[in-house]
Design a protein around this motif. Structure first.
Motif, PDB file in Angstrom:
ATOM      1  N   GLU A   1      10.904  18.931  11.710  1.00 17.68           N
ATOM      2  CA  GLU A   1      12.298  18.866  11.208  1.00 17.68           C
ATOM      3  C   GLU A   1      12.465  19.673   9.927  1.00 17.68           C
ATOM      4  O   GLU A   1      13.167  19.251   9.000  1.00 17.68           O
TER       5      GLU A   1
ATOM      6  N   ASN B   1       9.338   7.050  14.886  1.00 21.17           N
ATOM      7  CA  ASN B   1       9.816   7.915  13.809  1.00 21.17           C
ATOM      8  C   ASN B   1       9.879   7.128  12.502  1.00 21.17           C
ATOM      9  O   ASN B   1      10.428   6.027  12.468  1.00 21.17           O
ATOM     10  N   GLU B   2       9.294   7.691  11.447  1.00 24.23           N
ATOM     11  CA  GLU B   2       9.419   7.130  10.089  1.00 24.23           C
ATOM     12  C   GLU B   2       8.973   5.668  10.001  1.00 24.23           C
ATOM     13  O   GLU B   2       9.744   4.787   9.603  1.00 24.23           O
TER      14      GLU B   2
ATOM     15  N   TYR C   1      19.285   8.953  20.261  1.00 21.61           N
ATOM     16  CA  TYR C   1      19.259   7.808  19.352  1.00 21.61           C
ATOM     17  C   TYR C   1      19.753   6.565  20.104  1.00 21.61           C
ATOM     18  O   TYR C   1      20.570   6.654  21.019  1.00 21.61           O
TER      19      TYR C   1
ATOM     20  N   HIS D   1      13.472  13.121  20.858  1.00 24.13           N
ATOM     21  CA  HIS D   1      13.592  12.541  19.511  1.00 24.13           C
ATOM     22  C   HIS D   1      14.708  11.506  19.549  1.00 24.13           C
ATOM     23  O   HIS D   1      15.844  11.866  19.662  1.00 24.13           O
TER      24      HIS D   1
ATOM     25  N   HIS E   1      11.277  17.762   5.662  1.00 24.67           N
ATOM     26  CA  HIS E   1      12.558  17.850   4.944  1.00 24.67           C
ATOM     27  C   HIS E   1      12.184  18.064   3.471  1.00 24.67           C
ATOM     28  O   HIS E   1      12.008  17.104   2.725  1.00 24.67           O
TER      29      HIS E   1
ATOM     30  N   GLU F   1      19.640  16.972  18.455  1.00 18.52           N
ATOM     31  CA  GLU F   1      19.887  16.338  17.142  1.00 18.52           C
ATOM     32  C   GLU F   1      20.439  14.936  17.342  1.00 18.52           C
ATOM     33  O   GLU F   1      20.150  14.031  16.574  1.00 18.52           O
TER      34      GLU F   1
END
Ligand code: XIL
Length: 356
Positions: free
Chosen positions: A267, A151-152, A72, A105, A237, A68
């Motif tokens: 996710e 991501n995104e 990052y 991730h 999500h 989680e």
């Protein structure tokens, strides 16, 4: 907001699925690996040391994990010079000791960036991005085999078809930052599975169709330029108050499949801040939303994995952004705060075992 009638319909549908999936969780482990879709969840570092039931829940139910935190930028790169792998290494040690493959991730995301990255200038951006990907992926080469490389990437915009989401890389390098990220990832680890991960394509909330259109265009553009992309991550999500756009999801996943890309649910959780308070109703709606989402995906393609963003309601990111007004705790995940399986678990287990 969900009407009482909708909630009851969701509840009835769920009872049917729970009946089908009513086998005990430990039997799930006996299912043949080549038939089962792997189930996984994201893992937090801290409770691994303090909560034995937390560790045990991954051993009992998961076939894969995602950290989680730890990968990052703000965890790995507190300063421009540093590469700090301690959090992700600790989670990897747990994963390896548990024989659970860990996913990566994430390498490129607008979020979770340390402040110093705001000062990256155009002339140095490509080197900064490629160095990061080289250092991180080579640290985990042979250990992390699937990476959420970007991501995104799609912007949030109301109504119109969105473009790319602003971030330091778009600002300094333009659209080609995504190509650079994937090409670098491929060069560093030729055998890794490289994923583009995205949210918000699945619900009847008005945002779905333009987001799907933008996402599909991006994917096709990348493939037409020969960018090494292996799979698509649908975060999932889900907002509990909105129905799933079944046809939209089915069409989207069918197109991904036609492009010969793998599909991963990366996710999954159901955000329950707008759902009715009673636990039985809330849990039923949460499960029903996930059911509709997974059913629409499976109708088009068998996903490579189903991963939830957390395993227990005890540890979830949801209250950070979506606290309930009545003060009740959120219940977005397959196991409750005491690790008891919820209806959402029956749904996930049912789809993971689904053959054909
Ligand atoms: C969240 C984590 O759960 C938090 O602990 C962290 O502070 C911020 O990020 N989409 C993503 C995830 O891709 O990385 C986000 O995770 C949740 C939304």
């Amino acid at each position: 907001m969900l009407s009482r009638r909708q909630a009851l319909a969701a509840s009835a549908k769920l009872a049917a699925v729970a009946g089908l999936a009513g086998l005990r969780a430990d039997v799930a482990h006996a299912a043949r690996d080549d038939v089962r879709v792997p189930y996984g969840a994201c893992v937090r570092r801290d409770p691994l040391d303090t909560d034995v039931d937390y560790r045990a829940s991954f051993l009992s139910y998961c076939q894969t994990v995602t950290p989680e935190g730890g990968l990052y930028w703000y965890d790995i790169r507190p300063t421009r010079q540093q590469f700090k792998f301690d959090i992700a290494d600790a989670i990897l040690a747990f994963a390896e000791a548990s024989r659970l493959p860990m996913r990566g991730h994430t390498l490129v995301w607008y979020g979770a960036m340390p402040d110093w990255t705001k000062g990256i200038r155009a002339g140095e951006a490509e080197r900064e991005l490629t160095t990061h990907i080289e250092r991180v992926m080579s640290h985990y080469r042979g250990k992390i085999k699937t990476w959420h490389v970007v991501n995104e990437a799609i912007d949030e915009s109301k109504g119109a078809v969105p473009g790319l989401r602003p971030n330091i890389w778009l600002q300094t390098l333009g659209d080609k930052y995504i190509d650079i990220a994937f090409r670098t990832a491929r060069r560093v680890d030729p055998s890794a599975e490289l994923i583009l991960n995205e949210f918000g394509i699945e619900q009847l909330d008005g945002a779905g169709p333009p987001r799907r259109q933008a996402f599909l265009k991006l994917i096709k553009d990348l493939l037409s330029r020969g960018v090494p992309l292996n799979g698509i991550g649908l975060q999932g999500h889900l907002k509990g108050g909105h129905q799933i756009d079944r046809d939209g999801v089915y069409d989207f996943v069918s197109q991904i499949r036609a492009l010969r890309l793998s599909v991963h649910v990366t996710e999954l959780d159901v955000i329950d801040n707008e759902l009715p308070a009673p636990v039985a109703v809330r849990d039923a709606v949460v499960a029903a939303r996930a059911h509709d989402f997974l059913e629409s995906i499976f109708a088009a393609a068998r996903p490579s994995a189903i991963i939830t963003w957390g395993i227990t309601d005890r540890y979830t990111w949801v209250p950070t952004w979506y606290k309930r007004k009545d003060g009740l705790a959120n219940r977005p995940l397959p196991f409750d705060e005491n690790y008891r399986p919820k209806p959402l678990w029956s749904v996930i287990d049912y789809f993971c075992r689904k053959t054909g």
